[in-house]
Write a protein that holds these residues in place. Sequence first.
Motif: not given
Lengths: 115, 1008
Positions: B181-200
């Motif tokens: 989650p992307v927190p800002a204070g007490e609330k989550n203001i969004g979500a972050i997703v990181g991807y790894l490629s097949d090559e990685t």
Amino acid sequence: MTIKEFYEKIGGDYDEVLGRLFSEALIKKFLIKFLADKSYQTFFEEIEKQNIEEAFRAAHTLKGVCQNLGLGTLYKSSSDIAEALRGGQNNVTQPMHERLKADYEYTVECLKAID
Amino acid sequence: MPVNLIDRLYGFIIGNGKDGELVKNKEKQIYNAVKTRFIMGSVVIALAAVMIGLNMHYTTEHIMEQVSGFIQSAAEKSAENLDTIFANYKSSIRTIGILYGRIIQTSENADVTRLKQMTGEVRFDKLVYAFPDGKAVSDDGAEYDFSDNPNFKKAISGENGIDVSVSDSADIKNKLCFYAPVPAGEKNIGAIVGYLSDETVYKYMDQDILGYKSVVFLLSEDGTIVGSNTTEITAETIGQSILETGNDSEELAASIYDSLENHTPLVYSVKGINGPSKSYLTQLPHSGFALVQTFPSQAVESMRATVRNDNNVLIIGLIVLFACYTILLVVIYRRKQKEIEQENRSISNIITAVVKMFDRFALVDLDNNSYEYVSTSENDFFPGIENKGDYYKIKESIFSNCYLHNSKNETMASYTTPEALREALKDRDTLMYEYSEEYKHSSKFRWTNLSVICIERKNGVPSKLLMACKDETKLKIEEIRKREMLKDACRQAENASRAKSDFLSKMSHDIRTPMNAIVGMTALAGNYLDDKEKVKEYLKNITSSSRHLLELINEVLDMSIIESGKVTLSEKEFNISDMMESTLDMVRASIKAKNQSFCINIISFEHENVIGDSMRLQKVFYNILSNANKYTPENGTIKVTICEKPSVQDNAGCFEFIFEDNGIGMSEEFLKRIFTPFERAVDSRVDKIQGTGLGLAIASNIVNMMGGSIKAESKVGVGSRFTVTVFLKLISGEKAAPEEFAGRRALIADREQGTCEAAAAMLESMGMKAEWVTSGSEAVRLVAEAHQSGEDYFAVIVGRKMPVMDGIETARAIREKVGDSVPVIIASAFDRSDIEGEAREAGISLFISKPLFKTKLSAAFRNLLKSGKGDNALDGDDRDIFKGNRILIAEDNQINAEIITEILTIYGIDVDYAENGKVALEMIKEKPENYYGMVLMDIQMPVMNGCDACREIRKLEGDYYRNIPIVAITANAFAEDISETAGAGMNGHLSKPIDIDNLKSTLSKYLK
């Protein structure tokens, strides 16, 4: 008695003697000498003594003389005796003795009758 | 010989009866031995190979176990590694979410640029920011709708995690995503997703084992492949992957899924490209993934290859070893084969040789009563015999006329029955029989040697035999001949021995006589020790007996010396005429004593003077003649013929002397043994005749020593004839025949044509003209004719005995016809004394003794020339012919001495007289040298006999004593006496009674 007659009497061979001795004169000479020969006597003396060797020699000599003079019968009897005595044996028998004696005496008798 | 014979014999010998098996069998044996070894070797090699195989198998399993362990730890490590990496990424995305929340504070501020700033710090291949409404934007500016994305939902709700990406929601092909989650204070203001490629992901999972790539799969919980380090796999699930790699096994798939579900690790086998391998499945503890890593099959393979290579080296070694072994076996086999060949050749040679030794062979099977027969002889004795058949029958037909050696009754048939053979061979292996066999329809025999050899036994009882036959007829005949010879020799030896014993017993009798005399006389002498005269007498007798004994022993010794061959012959010149004369002198008296008629003839005679041993020859003739005299009755006839034969040798003459008599003769049987020592005919006719039985043996020995021959022919009651042939050396350059009578005519009249011819030839050789007739009347006629024609004969020689008109009558007739103009010589073999007077009367000029030798004829003719004709020669012209000579006479008897002296004096010879040998010796010593021209020596003399005297004279120093002629005068001489005179050194001998002719010829020989 002539020499020839003598030989006829004693059984000797006149011609044979003459053949060897050439002449009657010689024969006569020797015959007369024979009367002086002692062989006969020697023989009896030795045989008496049992002296065989000497007896043999005497008989042998007698024989030789008779042979030379052609005294036939005496030659024969003396020769027999000599042979009987040869080699040291005494094989002389009494008849041989007697014959020798007779022959010798006869021969001497005849000899004396020669002219 | 049949070519296959040896093969057949091989068969016989090894006993199986089959032909030619021996070689093959032996070869087979060797072959089998080699084969067995080969098989054994092969088995060993095979076992080794199996061991190696097993070893390989176990090694593989071992490798797989190792691989399992290895892959397990490798996979665990990979899993841990990945888990850590994934955990880092998870905390990174959370950090990025927090950082990004602080930057934007509010979702409105969210933009790509800022996101991009975040990206630069993290190693995600794609970074997406999702608004609370689900609108999402990536760092490369792309926009997505994440409203249905489960990962977004989990992140906006505040979860931080890792998951398989959902492709349709973010239009990305990356397989793994991390969210926060992307927190800002007490609330989550969004979500972050990181991807790894097949090559990685690939990069993180890339792994090498032993230089080979180890395939690694990342699996989700349902078995989906979410990542791998290979691009070659197209499968989406692990199940498909197993199928793809050929591991078609539901069981395996089930266990894999089971493992995934229960989170338990699993090792399983797989088939790799290069062979079997192992895979390991394990869980990533924190990220909820599972990982499958496979050991590279190439590595397995290379591990196995290493092992295999080792094994291969082993196997190659084994193969090489096996090859060597095989070669070795082959070499051994070859060598053995060669040895066998060599052995076979040797055996073959032996058998060939043995076969040649024997003529026939038969193999007999006693148990089956059968035989096999082979004949090697070119002329088979049993042409009809079958090669195989019934033994008993054939034995009966062959052996029933064969007889065992030395047995006339036992046939071989009884010895060759099976029972007899079994019994005979009980304790030994060979038997030998020798038997003779009669030829059918012939009296001849054949000898055969049969050898029986046991070649097989059953329980010790002979069952098979080899019989070999050999023809020994020739050997046997030879053996029998030799045995006979030995028997003969033995018989001869026995005879000789018996003869010797007989002789010895005879001799011992003769020896005993004087021995008895000696013993007896000695005893007598012992009794008369005091009587000197008697003892002397006895001693004399003993001496004479001892001498006699010595003589006897000497005779035996002489004989034994001759027998032992130790006698050497002398080589001296002598005159055959003289020698014959001497011989005849020795026997004349005995012949005359028995009144035997004696005649002697010459048939051709060329050489009178020869070289040889005259004494021994004389002994031979004396022995023969004295036998003739002994064994011919009174008034019998003895005839001697002398002949010189043509000689093959240049320097030797061949002389033949024949002595014939008409005496008692000898049996044919005795004739064979006549020359054997000690033999005397056992015959009542000869018992009284004395003799040692040595005479002819000695004669034969002497003649043989001279290289001559002696031959005896005889018939009982008819007479005997001895022929002596000797070769005597001739004197080279013998005096030529005297020429003094050359050209003169002579007439010979004799009843014997041979005598006439021989005499004529002799006269012709002297250069005279000789005519001959065989009757007196003829002679008278010829003499008359010659007288009328004025050519009187120089001499007429008439034989004493002629038919019709004898010698004396002829002479008388000649005298009547022609007066004294022709000298008539009468030739007589012997006893002329009885006719001498008559002959003189008849006008005989001269006597001549037969045989008519040349020297005698010459002497007679010389007499004729000297004396003119007739009797005058006897005392007239002989006078003083030896004048000037001096002779010593040794003679014990005065009359005899005088007789000789008388005759010698007629010849003009001076005579000295000695009464015995000793005196003679002294006289010679006293007188100067050459005083005496000759010595006439009586043998029997007292003191010193003739022989001893002669020896003494010869011993004196000086040529005179050595050379002075000494002639013995012997009465009735024995051969031994004459031998002794020669031995003593005397030159010759004259026999008594003194014969003028002989005396004169002796004198002319030695005097001047």
